[in-house]
Design a protein around this motif. Structure first.
Motif: not given
Length: 135
Positions: A80-82, A84, A86, A88, A118, A120-121, A124-125
């Motif tokens: 999970c992206c912290d 946004c 999202r 996956d 957890h 960052l995608c 987001c990075r």
């Protein structure tokens, strides 16, 4: 007793398959409303929760965010992206050593587990990099 199959349940499950991105109930509701504008938010939530309880879909609880849902019920893991929110799929080997240790240490007979990583995608990075460069 066999559960009744309804048009609403079929539409909601089809939406999960079509979205295939671990949507929230709100995202499923928006997708279903394109075909059936009269379906209520309560119906979508009720059906998704019922499917999750019966094991026909996975509920992925996300800290500080809405639960996500997955139509794929085989054992697999998620990230999970912290930034946004999202979610996956992530392919990892079965953590057999961890499971054995947990079972032995606590005296439990394990019935299941979930793993939600957890981070960052990529998007987001990149956004954070640009924000930090602008400062």
């Amino acid at each position: 007793m066999k559960e009744r199959r309804t048009v609403q349940k079929d539409m909601i499950y089809t939406a999960l398959q079509e979205l295939h991105n671990h949507p929230t109930a709100e995202q499923v509701c928006a997708h279903v409303r394109r075909r059936c504008p009269t379906i209520s938010r309560a119906t979508v939530y009720r059906v998704l929760n019922g499917m999750a309880e019966k094991g026909s879909v996975l509920r992925i609880p996300v800290n500080n965010g809405a639960d996500h849902y997955d139509h794929q019920t085989h054992r697999h893991f998620h990230v999970c992206c912290d930034g946004c929110g999202r979610v996956d799929d992530v392919s990892l080997p079965e953590p057999t050593g961890v499971l054995s240790a947990a079972q032995d240490a606590g005296g439990y007979e394990l019935t299941g587990y979930t793993l939600l990583l957890h981070g960052l995608c990529g998007d987001c990075r990149q956004t954070r990099k640009k924000e930090n460069a602008a400062v």
